[in-house]
Design a protein around this motif. Sequence first.
Motif, PDB file in Angstrom:
ATOM      1  N   TYR A 142      76.616  14.822  28.793  1.00 57.06           N
ATOM      2  CA  TYR A 142      76.018  15.888  27.994  1.00 57.06           C
ATOM      3  C   TYR A 142      77.095  16.436  27.073  1.00 57.06           C
ATOM      4  CZ  TYR A 142      72.029  15.891  31.180  1.00 57.06           C
ATOM      5  OH  TYR A 142      70.917  15.531  31.891  1.00 57.06           O
ATOM      6  N   VAL A 143      76.901  16.308  25.765  1.00 57.59           N
ATOM      7  CA  VAL A 143      77.907  16.723  24.797  1.00 57.59           C
ATOM      8  C   VAL A 143      77.483  18.041  24.160  1.00 57.59           C
ATOM      9  CG1 VAL A 143      79.166  16.096  22.709  1.00 57.59           C
ATOM     10  CG2 VAL A 143      78.515  14.320  24.355  1.00 57.59           C
ATOM     11  N   GLU A 144      78.317  19.071  24.346  1.00 54.55           N
ATOM     12  CA  GLU A 144      78.061  20.401  23.777  1.00 54.55           C
ATOM     13  C   GLU A 144      79.040  20.753  22.678  1.00 54.55           C
ATOM     14  OE1 GLU A 144      78.236  22.995  27.188  1.00 54.55           O
ATOM     15  OE2 GLU A 144      76.394  22.165  28.057  1.00 54.55           O
ATOM     16  N   ALA A 145      80.074  19.929  22.487  1.00 51.86           N
ATOM     17  CA  ALA A 145      81.131  20.216  21.510  1.00 51.86           C
ATOM     18  C   ALA A 145      81.125  19.174  20.394  1.00 51.86           C
ATOM     19  CB  ALA A 145      82.492  20.236  22.200  1.00 51.86           C
ATOM     20  N   LYS A 146      81.552  19.571  19.235  1.00 43.35           N
ATOM     21  CA  LYS A 146      81.597  18.674  18.076  1.00 43.35           C
ATOM     22  C   LYS A 146      82.710  17.639  18.217  1.00 43.35           C
ATOM     23  CE  LYS A 146      79.452  21.835  14.867  1.00 43.35           C
ATOM     24  NZ  LYS A 146      79.513  22.502  13.574  1.00 43.35           N
ATOM     25  N   GLY A 147      82.512  16.516  17.542  1.00 46.23           N
ATOM     26  CA  GLY A 147      83.555  15.506  17.424  1.00 46.23           C
ATOM     27  C   GLY A 147      83.648  14.521  18.571  1.00 46.23           C
ATOM     28  N   PHE A 148      82.637  14.389  19.399  1.00 42.34           N
ATOM     29  CA  PHE A 148      82.685  13.427  20.512  1.00 42.34           C
ATOM     30  C   PHE A 148      82.840  12.022  19.959  1.00 42.34           C
ATOM     31  CE2 PHE A 148      80.556  10.498  23.492  1.00 42.34           C
ATOM     32  CZ  PHE A 148      81.319  10.727  24.622  1.00 42.34           C
ATOM     33  N   ASN A 149      83.671  11.197  20.628  1.00 41.29           N
ATOM     34  CA  ASN A 149      83.925   9.840  20.179  1.00 41.29           C
ATOM     35  C   ASN A 149      83.880   8.897  21.373  1.00 41.29           C
ATOM     36  OD1 ASN A 149      85.908   7.487  19.814  1.00 41.29           O
ATOM     37  ND2 ASN A 149      85.676   8.199  17.716  1.00 41.29           N
ATOM     38  N   LEU A 150      82.976   7.939  21.329  1.00 38.65           N
ATOM     39  CA  LEU A 150      82.913   6.873  22.326  1.00 38.65           C
ATOM     40  C   LEU A 150      83.477   5.627  21.662  1.00 38.65           C
ATOM     41  CD1 LEU A 150      81.927   6.136  25.218  1.00 38.65           C
ATOM     42  CD2 LEU A 150      79.813   5.323  24.148  1.00 38.65           C
ATOM     43  N   HIS A 151      84.711   5.294  22.028  1.00 38.87           N
ATOM     44  CA  HIS A 151      85.424   4.171  21.430  1.00 38.87           C
ATOM     45  C   HIS A 151      84.686   2.866  21.706  1.00 38.87           C
ATOM     46  CE1 HIS A 151      88.734   1.181  21.070  1.00 38.87           C
ATOM     47  NE2 HIS A 151      89.108   1.984  20.088  1.00 38.87           N
ATOM     48  N   ALA A 154      84.587   1.411  25.202  1.00 41.07           N
ATOM     49  CA  ALA A 154      84.044   2.229  26.292  1.00 41.07           C
ATOM     50  C   ALA A 154      82.524   2.090  26.390  1.00 41.07           C
ATOM     51  CB  ALA A 154      84.418   3.688  26.075  1.00 41.07           C
ATOM     52  N   THR A 155      82.039   2.356  27.591  1.00 42.54           N
ATOM     53  CA  THR A 155      80.604   2.287  27.869  1.00 42.54           C
ATOM     54  C   THR A 155      80.170   3.528  28.636  1.00 42.54           C
ATOM     55  OG1 THR A 155      80.626  -0.134  27.992  1.00 42.54           O
ATOM     56  CG2 THR A 155      78.796   0.983  29.100  1.00 42.54           C
ATOM     57  N   ILE A 156      79.005   4.027  28.304  1.00 42.68           N
ATOM     58  CA  ILE A 156      78.341   5.031  29.141  1.00 42.68           C
ATOM     59  C   ILE A 156      77.184   4.302  29.802  1.00 42.68           C
ATOM     60  CG2 ILE A 156      76.987   7.165  29.209  1.00 42.68           C
ATOM     61  CD1 ILE A 156      78.629   8.132  26.788  1.00 42.68           C
ATOM     62  N   ASP A 157      77.275   4.136  31.116  1.00 47.44           N
ATOM     63  CA  ASP A 157      76.219   3.509  31.892  1.00 47.44           C
ATOM     64  C   ASP A 157      75.304   4.629  32.374  1.00 47.44           C
ATOM     65  OD1 ASP A 157      74.583   1.883  33.361  1.00 47.44           O
ATOM     66  OD2 ASP A 157      76.091   1.306  34.841  1.00 47.44           O
ATOM     67  N   GLY A 158      74.487   5.098  31.471  1.00 45.48           N
ATOM     68  CA  GLY A 158      73.623   6.242  31.711  1.00 45.48           C
ATOM     69  C   GLY A 158      73.135   6.743  30.373  1.00 45.48           C
ATOM     70  N   ASN A 159      72.711   7.990  30.352  1.00 45.19           N
ATOM     71  CA  ASN A 159      72.189   8.607  29.131  1.00 45.19           C
ATOM     72  C   ASN A 159      73.268   9.430  28.433  1.00 45.19           C
ATOM     73  OD1 ASN A 159      69.487   7.674  29.608  1.00 45.19           O
ATOM     74  ND2 ASN A 159      69.357   9.231  31.201  1.00 45.19           N
ATOM     75  N   LEU A 160      73.143   9.543  27.128  1.00 41.76           N
ATOM     76  CA  LEU A 160      74.035  10.367  26.317  1.00 41.76           C
ATOM     77  C   LEU A 160      73.175  11.417  25.632  1.00 41.76           C
ATOM     78  CD1 LEU A 160      76.739  11.055  24.982  1.00 41.76           C
ATOM     79  CD2 LEU A 160      76.275   9.244  23.298  1.00 41.76           C
ATOM     80  N   TYR A 161      73.399  12.676  25.985  1.00 40.04           N
ATOM     81  CA  TYR A 161      72.616  13.780  25.442  1.00 40.04           C
ATOM     82  C   TYR A 161      73.508  14.689  24.599  1.00 40.04           C
ATOM     83  CZ  TYR A 161      69.280  12.470  29.102  1.00 40.04           C
ATOM     84  OH  TYR A 161      68.401  11.791  29.915  1.00 40.04           O
ATOM     85  N   PHE A 162      72.967  15.164  23.479  1.00 41.52           N
ATOM     86  CA  PHE A 162      73.672  16.103  22.621  1.00 41.52           C
ATOM     87  C   PHE A 162      72.953  17.437  22.653  1.00 41.52           C
ATOM     88  CE2 PHE A 162      74.810  11.947  21.002  1.00 41.52           C
ATOM     89  CZ  PHE A 162      76.183  12.068  20.849  1.00 41.52           C
ATOM     90  N   ALA A 163      73.715  18.524  22.625  1.00 36.06           N
ATOM     91  CA  ALA A 163      73.154  19.874  22.695  1.00 36.06           C
ATOM     92  C   ALA A 163      72.349  20.225  21.447  1.00 36.06           C
ATOM     93  CB  ALA A 163      74.263  20.902  22.908  1.00 36.06           C
ATOM     94  N   SER A 164      72.683  19.627  20.303  1.00 39.13           N
ATOM     95  CA  SER A 164      71.978  19.923  19.056  1.00 39.13           C
ATOM     96  C   SER A 164      72.168  18.777  18.073  1.00 39.13           C
ATOM     97  CB  SER A 164      72.519  21.217  18.437  1.00 39.13           C
ATOM     98  OG  SER A 164      73.840  21.016  17.954  1.00 39.13           O
ATOM     99  N   GLU A 165      71.391  18.814  17.012  1.00 39.15           N
ATOM    100  CA  GLU A 165      71.530  17.822  15.951  1.00 39.15           C
ATOM    101  C   GLU A 165      72.890  17.961  15.271  1.00 39.15           C
ATOM    102  OE1 GLU A 165      70.858  14.543  14.142  1.00 39.15           O
ATOM    103  OE2 GLU A 165      69.208  15.310  15.358  1.00 39.15           O
ATOM    104  N   ASP A 166      73.388  19.204  15.125  1.00 39.96           N
ATOM    105  CA  ASP A 166      74.702  19.429  14.521  1.00 39.96           C
ATOM    106  C   ASP A 166      75.817  18.768  15.335  1.00 39.96           C
ATOM    107  OD1 ASP A 166      73.625  20.876  12.422  1.00 39.96           O
ATOM    108  OD2 ASP A 166      74.071  22.841  13.316  1.00 39.96           O
TER     109      ASP A 166
END
Length: 184
Positions: A142-151, A154-166
């Motif tokens: 769950y990403v609540e902060a700006k600038g998240f980077n998945l290189h 890397a893998t997310i074996d699950g869901n990736l959720y963002f707090a907002s469109e921004d």
Amino acid sequence: MKFAKHLLVAGIAVAVLSGCGGNDKANTANQAASPAPAAEKVDAVTAASIVDQGEGFKQAVSESGTWIIATLNDVTLEEEVTVAGEFHDKGAADGDVYRKIALYAQDADHKITASYTLTVPKLTVQSENLRVQGGTIKGDVYVEAKGFNLHESATIDGNLYFASEDVKATAVIDGKVTGATEIK
């Protein structure tokens, strides 16, 4: 035997945290000093955190943790974890706001030699400009902060959720996400 293990751990840590060359943020983030000996207090502002257990990982990603968190093996946590606090590239107060979770080991030529899995039911990202590099996060992020980077490594074996469109608009997702990627 214990001394030999500590030497091996220190060697791996230096390999993981050595620079990748160049001057961009992605490369300079890998450059860090060797970890402090266990008897010394780790400077939460400038030192890297080398972890091999869940409790160490939780402390390293906390507000009083470090700017870079490198794992030495697979790490499993049974409870939710939050990556919090403002940190700067290489721990320098005048550096860009930046934080990194390194789920890998590398050789002297900066080639990934081992990838690790962080298993956690929920990882909440509250630190701006967090980069996840190498390895796999097994669980929902769950990403609540700006600038998240998945290189790309890397893998997310699950869901990736963002707090907002921004927040989502500032993310860079070059790695793999096996589940949904959405606003939640």
